[in-house]
Design a protein around this motif. Structure first.
Motif, mmCIF file in Angstrom:
data_model
loop_
_atom_site.group_PDB
_atom_site.id
_atom_site.type_symbol
_atom_site.label_atom_id
_atom_site.label_comp_id
_atom_site.label_asym_id
_atom_site.label_seq_id
_atom_site.Cartn_x
_atom_site.Cartn_y
_atom_site.Cartn_z
ATOM 1 N N VAL A 82 18.526 -9.989 7.486
ATOM 2 C CA VAL A 82 17.144 -10.321 7.076
ATOM 3 C C VAL A 82 17.448 -11.790 6.344
ATOM 4 N N LYS A 83 18.516 -12.024 5.558
ATOM 5 C CA LYS A 83 18.727 -13.202 4.796
ATOM 6 C C LYS A 83 18.984 -14.255 5.979
ATOM 7 N N THR A 84 19.794 -14.129 6.999
ATOM 8 C CA THR A 84 19.950 -15.025 8.047
ATOM 9 C C THR A 84 18.660 -15.495 8.692
ATOM 10 N N LEU A 85 17.841 -14.669 8.946
ATOM 11 C CA LEU A 85 16.445 -14.767 9.616
ATOM 12 C C LEU A 85 15.734 -15.652 8.552
ATOM 13 N N LYS A 86 15.685 -15.353 7.350
ATOM 14 C CA LYS A 86 14.799 -16.180 6.408
ATOM 15 C C LYS A 86 15.217 -17.389 6.565
ATOM 16 N N GLU A 87 16.485 -17.542 6.452
ATOM 17 C CA GLU A 87 16.836 -19.052 6.508
ATOM 18 C C GLU A 87 16.744 -19.789 7.844
ATOM 19 N N ALA A 97 8.223 -15.763 17.504
ATOM 20 C CA ALA A 97 9.206 -14.794 17.965
ATOM 21 C C ALA A 97 10.213 -14.380 16.639
ATOM 22 N N LEU A 98 10.556 -15.459 16.025
ATOM 23 C CA LEU A 98 11.396 -15.528 14.773
ATOM 24 C C LEU A 98 10.736 -14.588 13.485
ATOM 25 N N LEU A 99 9.387 -14.959 13.390
ATOM 26 C CA LEU A 99 8.714 -14.236 12.468
ATOM 27 C C LEU A 99 8.549 -12.843 12.468
ATOM 28 N N LYS A 100 8.479 -12.563 13.975
ATOM 29 C CA LYS A 100 8.384 -11.187 14.435
ATOM 30 C C LYS A 100 9.624 -10.396 14.162
ATOM 31 N N GLN A 101 10.449 -11.066 14.430
ATOM 32 C CA GLN A 101 12.143 -10.365 14.406
ATOM 33 C C GLN A 101 12.325 -10.069 12.831
ATOM 34 N N LEU A 102 12.083 -11.232 12.085
ATOM 35 C CA LEU A 102 12.128 -10.878 10.606
ATOM 36 C C LEU A 102 11.300 -9.824 10.021
ATOM 37 N N ARG A 103 10.047 -9.557 10.435
ATOM 38 C CA ARG A 103 9.294 -8.677 9.909
ATOM 39 C C ARG A 103 9.886 -7.272 10.467
ATOM 40 N N LYS A 104 10.486 -7.123 11.563
ATOM 41 C CA LYS A 104 10.858 -5.799 11.990
ATOM 42 C C LYS A 104 12.191 -5.606 11.349
ATOM 43 N N GLU A 105 13.063 -6.455 10.972
ATOM 44 C CA GLU A 105 13.957 -6.176 10.463
ATOM 45 C C GLU A 105 13.855 -5.952 8.741
ATOM 46 N N SER A 197 4.029 5.900 7.754
ATOM 47 C CA SER A 197 5.014 4.627 7.422
ATOM 48 C C SER A 197 6.218 5.112 8.354
ATOM 49 N N ARG A 198 6.739 5.990 8.363
ATOM 50 C CA ARG A 198 7.920 6.556 9.118
ATOM 51 C C ARG A 198 7.772 6.230 10.482
ATOM 52 N N ALA A 199 6.606 6.963 11.063
ATOM 53 C CA ALA A 199 6.240 7.225 12.448
ATOM 54 C C ALA A 199 5.622 5.872 13.000
ATOM 55 N N ASN A 200 5.137 5.158 12.091
ATOM 56 C CA ASN A 200 4.473 3.715 12.502
ATOM 57 C C ASN A 200 3.149 4.351 13.234
ATOM 58 N N MET A 201 2.425 5.056 12.457
ATOM 59 C CA MET A 201 1.049 5.720 12.995
ATOM 60 C C MET A 201 -0.021 5.619 12.055
ATOM 61 N N ASN A 202 -1.093 5.376 12.527
ATOM 62 C CA ASN A 202 -2.377 5.550 11.691
ATOM 63 C C ASN A 202 -3.324 6.650 12.143
ATOM 64 N N CYS A 203 -3.202 7.715 11.427
ATOM 65 C CA CYS A 203 -3.790 9.047 11.810
ATOM 66 C C CYS A 203 -5.457 9.367 10.913
#
Length: 266
Positions: A82-87, A97-105, A197-203
């Motif tokens: 995360v620190k590396t991606l922020k830099e 694409a970089l922003l998407k990867q940062l949010r994923k991490e 949150s853990r299943a990445n679902m909106n029920c």
């Protein structure tokens, strides 16, 4: 079980979570371990209860230490990513694409950090069960700060708990499957945010259908929940004892279930 080494296990959160689930088996089955480890009075002369209890104690300690090491190692590795991606993001603010990867991490890091809280609950429950069931036996008690094992005198025949007595609600046994009650629905409502949150679902639908229980220094609920017209999930929810004044926690879950899938231990 031997834990995988290196960074590979930290890269895939699903694999990381599955490893922890498998490594937590000894905690989930602690009553069974006690029953098969501690001898009855008729076998006291043939088996050393102090030694066998000590071995179980050491197994729990070893499992808890290894799991904590894995979780903290993955948190450290993911934090570095995360620190590396922020830099990198500061140098290329328009890189989608970089922003998407940062949010994923960042999301993965939060989930890994939450596993430390889960680990604390699991470990605390295991030690309570261990202590409650062997307090009158010749078994080890934890000694804080020393890392050692103390022994108390063997005074009674061990408490034998059957995992095949679901209707009696003894520690370790699963109850019969029963229709969900308003109280169970309330538990489901309380852990819904954790699940989403853990299943990445909106029920929109989150309705408890049936449930089973297991007594483990508190109560473990296994609940079938309807999340759409044809889709169901199975939740494993822990509710601590009333005097602890803690809300329910989502221990684990299974997705891709149907209305007719049996509700079993997991």
């Amino acid at each position: 079980m031997a834990a995988p080494s290196g960074a590979a296990i930290c890269e895939d959160f699903a694999e990381f979570q599955e490893l922890l689930r498998v490594m937590r088996t000894i905690d989930d089955r602690i009553v069974h371990e006690l029953n098969t480890t501690i001898p009855t009075a008729s076998f006291v002369g043939k088996v050393d209860p102090g030694q066998t209890c000590k071995e179980l104690y050491e197994s729990l300690m070893d499992a808890h230490t290894k799991r904590e090491r894995i979780i903290k190692n993955c948190i450290s590795q993911t934090s570095a990513v995360v620190k590396t991606l922020k830099e990198e993001r500061e140098k290329a603010p328009e890189d989608a694409a970089l922003l998407k990867q940062l949010r994923k991490e960042q999301t993965k890091l939060k989930l890994m950090q939450s596993e430390l809280n889960v680990e604390e609950v699991v470990n605390d429950r295991s030690w309570k069960v261990f202590s409650n069931l062997v307090v009158m036996m010749f078994c080890p008690n934890r000694q804080s700060g020393t890392g050692g094992v103390g022994l108390v005198p063997y005074e009674a025949e061990p408490l034998i708990i059957s995992e095949k007595s679901p209707a009696t609600m003894v520690p370790g046994g699963l109850s019969d499957t029963k229709p969900a009650t308003p109280e169970v629905q309330q538990l489901v409502n309380q852990v819904k945010p954790q699940f989403e949150s853990r299943a990445n679902m909106n029920c929109v639908v989150f309705k408890a259908i049936v449930y089973r229980t297991q007594v483990v220094a508190g109560t473990m609920y296994f609940i079938k929940v309807q999340v759409s017209d044809a889709d169901y999930v199975h939740l494993k929810v822990f509710q601590s004892l009333p005097h602890e004044n803690q809300g329910p926690s989502l221990e684990s879950f299974q997705t891709g279930k149907t209305k007719d899938d049996p509700l079993t231990y997991f």
